[in-house]
Design an enzyme around this catalytic site. Structure first.
Site, PDB file in Angstrom:
ATOM      1  N   LEU A   1     -18.359 -36.745  -7.225  1.00 62.99           N
ATOM      2  CA  LEU A   1     -19.302 -36.652  -6.086  1.00 62.99           C
ATOM      3  C   LEU A   1     -19.595 -35.202  -5.950  1.00 62.99           C
ATOM      4  O   LEU A   1     -20.626 -34.983  -5.754  1.00 62.99           O
ATOM      5  CB  LEU A   1     -18.311 -36.442  -5.083  1.00 62.99           C
ATOM      6  CG  LEU A   1     -19.387 -36.238  -3.308  1.00 62.99           C
ATOM      7  CD1 LEU A   1     -20.259 -37.102  -3.473  1.00 62.99           C
ATOM      8  CD2 LEU A   1     -18.425 -37.175  -2.203  1.00 62.99           C
TER       9      LEU A   1
ATOM     10  N   HIS B   1     -24.599 -39.857   4.659  1.00 64.80           N
ATOM     11  CA  HIS B   1     -25.618 -38.966   3.971  1.00 64.80           C
ATOM     12  C   HIS B   1     -26.944 -39.511   3.890  1.00 64.80           C
ATOM     13  O   HIS B   1     -27.914 -38.851   3.746  1.00 64.80           O
ATOM     14  CB  HIS B   1     -25.013 -39.061   2.341  1.00 64.80           C
ATOM     15  CG  HIS B   1     -25.023 -40.151   1.066  1.00 64.80           C
ATOM     16  ND1 HIS B   1     -24.805 -41.691   1.512  1.00 64.80           N
ATOM     17  CD2 HIS B   1     -26.525 -40.607   1.025  1.00 64.80           C
ATOM     18  CE1 HIS B   1     -25.576 -42.847   1.039  1.00 64.80           C
ATOM     19  NE2 HIS B   1     -26.768 -41.776   0.185  1.00 64.80           N
TER      20      HIS B   1
ATOM     21  N   HIS C   1     -24.545 -46.317   7.428  1.00 64.61           N
ATOM     22  CA  HIS C   1     -26.078 -45.909   7.525  1.00 64.61           C
ATOM     23  C   HIS C   1     -27.009 -46.906   8.448  1.00 64.61           C
ATOM     24  O   HIS C   1     -28.499 -46.547   8.868  1.00 64.61           O
ATOM     25  CB  HIS C   1     -26.809 -46.401   5.635  1.00 64.61           C
ATOM     26  CG  HIS C   1     -25.696 -45.763   5.043  1.00 64.61           C
ATOM     27  ND1 HIS C   1     -24.596 -43.826   4.962  1.00 64.61           N
ATOM     28  CD2 HIS C   1     -24.824 -45.823   3.648  1.00 64.61           C
ATOM     29  CE1 HIS C   1     -24.220 -43.769   4.519  1.00 64.61           C
ATOM     30  NE2 HIS C   1     -24.446 -44.875   3.514  1.00 64.61           N
TER      31      HIS C   1
HETATM   32  C1  BG6 Z   1     -23.034 -45.135  -0.018  1.00 65.77           C
HETATM   33  C2  BG6 Z   1     -22.799 -46.314  -0.392  1.00 65.77           C
HETATM   34  O1  BG6 Z   1     -22.913 -44.935   0.614  1.00 65.77           O
HETATM   35  O2  BG6 Z   1     -24.682 -45.253  -0.335  1.00 65.77           O
HETATM   36  C3  BG6 Z   1     -23.204 -47.201  -1.624  1.00 65.77           C
HETATM   37  O3  BG6 Z   1     -21.386 -46.569  -0.746  1.00 65.77           O
HETATM   38  C4  BG6 Z   1     -24.545 -46.999  -1.876  1.00 65.77           C
HETATM   39  O4  BG6 Z   1     -22.786 -48.561  -1.802  1.00 65.77           O
HETATM   40  C5  BG6 Z   1     -24.807 -45.667  -1.739  1.00 65.77           C
HETATM   41  O5  BG6 Z   1     -24.939 -47.831  -3.104  1.00 65.77           O
HETATM   42  C6  BG6 Z   1     -27.113 -45.909  -0.761  1.00 65.77           C
HETATM   43  O6  BG6 Z   1     -27.700 -44.752  -0.429  1.00 65.77           O
HETATM   44  P1  BG6 Z   1     -28.597 -43.984  -1.402  1.00 65.77           P
HETATM   45  O7  BG6 Z   1     -28.646 -42.708  -0.979  1.00 65.77           O
HETATM   46  O8  BG6 Z   1     -28.539 -44.260  -3.030  1.00 65.77           O
HETATM   47  O9  BG6 Z   1     -29.606 -45.271  -0.589  1.00 65.77           O
END
Ligand code: BG6
Length: 482
Positions: free
Chosen positions: A37, A186, A248
């Site tokens: 990360l 995020h 998310h």
């Molecule tokens: C992460 C998950 O939080 O988000 C992952 O742990 C996932 O499994 C990822 O692939 C998706 O993030 P993004 O920004 O690629 O849509």
């Protein structure tokens, strides 16, 4: 005014409507500094902020890890970042934290950072309590008093369920106050996700139709074509509900469903988010079979690190309801999974059909419903589909899509989510971070989905749209996935 014209799209930036804050110089201390990360997201984001002049020159970065790297090796990973240091040792060893304290005092004096410290815990979650405890004992978490200020950024998952999330919080709160804890989701750092708020609350024309009278349903899809990859160790013990829905997916839902906050102050925004979570109709006691589909991609059990009898879901689709005056009766359909046909995250607000069609012999159901689509990624943008007349002597209607494409309009792709989140954490703005009450409400909601065995696991072919049952789920309510 600075107008930007691109393919018929005009974007005018009005001075005075741009808010840009620059943080005070601070020390950024990254735990887990030798990890993935840090190399992939944190260091490049810090370099970007520095290149844009948003990171004060006097700031410094201290990487902390258990892995022995030389300061030069770490510096090589931190290209574009100035004042970079590294130290390693055992997170269990109090002496290591005393050495860390001495080092931070020295760096603080050298760079005149006024005691401002941002600790970023990019480590496996089981290590959070021990690190925070040691930082506290070393006197490094004094909070924002007497000039200095310590904040701690932690990565999801915040617990595995309601009970463990509460236990984690209790451990952190022995040493920290809520306003010092920055829980990262995020997705909230994504430009296109924040734009949902601007779109809703900086325009008057959408609010009158943003409710049960005009909205037929909402669809939130986060489809990924990648599989579990090298993360089986974490993922097989978590699954899609913990990995995507508890955070998310529910955050996206909250931004669409929330009431206008009284102001854009962090806690006013977060109050409204948590209200949405409280108003989610509990799944407990509902017919889970009718409302939830869980799936697992074929070949998942053969992935390195996955148990051969694993019952971990890699896909979920569900119908949720927000029981409040605005949304009563409006279904929210959510789906997310790995190893699907494509990579696409979008939120679609689908409006009701016209009550009656004037265009005989066309019936209302022959006319496509209007849909407002937030394309979160890729091809970031917003589109609105409307019915329009095809030129010619006959009445001939078709769906027309008005499209705003982020890259086309602004001449660049949206920035990386971590840039914004790191900057906000340095500024002490927690608007885009999760408050503990939101974390608890989302776990409370997800609990019935975590009991393995309560819901049948449907296999699905890789590169498909997920299990057939997900199509049936939405069809049962008379809709279809977009
Ligand atoms: C992460 C998950 O939080 O988000 C992952 O742990 C996932 O499994 C990822 O692939 C998706 O993030 P993004 O920004 O690629 O849509």
């Amino acid at each position: 005014m600075t107008p930007e014209h691109q393919k018929g799209l005009t974007f005018s930036i009005r001075e005075g409507l741009c808010i840009e804050h620059k943080p005070e110089p601070c020390g950024i201390v990254i735990f887990g500094a030798s990890g993935d990360l840090t190399s992939r997201k944190l260091l490049p984001s810090i370099a970007y902020l520095s290149s844009k002049g948003l990171l004060p020159k006097r700031s410094f970065v201290l990487g902390v890890a258990r892995t022995a790297l030389s300061p030069d090796e770490f510096r090589a990973r931190a290209k574009g970042v100035e004042n970079v240091y590294y130290m390693y040792g055992s997170y269990e060893n109090p002496d290591f934290f005393l050495a860390l304290k001495a080092r931070l005092q020295e760096l603080d004096a050298r760079h005149e950072t006024g005691g401002r410290l941002l600790f970023h815990l990019a480590v496996p979650p089981p290590l959070y309590p021990a690190i925070v405890e040691q930082l506290g004992r070393a006197g490094l978490l004094e909070g924002c008093v007497s000039g200095g200020c310590s904040r701690v950024v932690i990565e999801k998952p915040f617990g595995r369920d309601l009970e463990s999330a509460r236990a984690l919080d209790a451990q952190l709160k022995r040493r920290l106050r809520e306003e010092q804890v920055y829980r990262i989701d995020h997705y909230l750092g994504k430009e296109t996700v924040q734009n949902v708020l601007m779109f809703r609350f900086a325009n008057a024309i959408f609010e009158p139709v943003w409710n049960r009278t005009y909205v037929d349903h909402v669809q939130i899809s986060v489809l990924e074509n990648a599989g579990v990859e090298h993360r089986a160790g974490y993922y097989d013990g978590s699954g899609v509900v913990r990995d995507m829905f508890q955070n998310h997916m529910l955050m996206l839902l909250a931004l669409i469903a929330m009431e206008p906050p009284a102001s854009f102050e962090a806690d006013r925004v977060r109050d409204e988010v948590v209200k949405v979570f409280r108003n989610l109709r509990p799944l407990a006691g509902r017919d889970l079979e009718d409302h939830v589909v869980l799936g697992q991609y074929e070949g998942y059990r053969l992935e390195p690190g996955v148990a051969s009898s694993s019952s971990t879901p890699t896909f979920a689709a569900m119908r949720l309801d927000v029981d409040d005056w605005r949304w009563s009766g409006v279904p929210f359909y959510l789906r997310s999974g790995k190893r699907l046909c494509c990579r696409s995250t979008e939120v679609a607000v689908v409006f009701k059909q016209v009550p009656h069609s004037l265009f005989s012999p066309l019936l209302p159901e022959h006319l496509a419903e209007n849909a407002l689509v937030f394309r979160i990624q890729p091809n970031e943008g917003i589109s609105l589909t409307i019915e329009a007349k095809k030129p010619g002597p006959k009445i001939c209607l078709g769906a027309l899509t008005m499209d705003f494409d982020y890259a086309e309009a602004f001449g660049e792709r949206p920035p990386e989510a971590y840039q914004r989140l790191l900057l906000d954490a340095m500024l002490g703005d927690p608007t885009l971070f999760l408050r503990q009450d939101a974390v608890e409400e989302t776990w409370r909601f997800c609990e019935p989905l975590l009991k393995t065995g309560d819901i049948k696991l449907e296999p699905y072919a890789t590169s498909s749209e997920g299990p057939e049952a997900a199509q049936r789920l939405i069809a049962r309510f008379g809709r279809r996935w977009r």
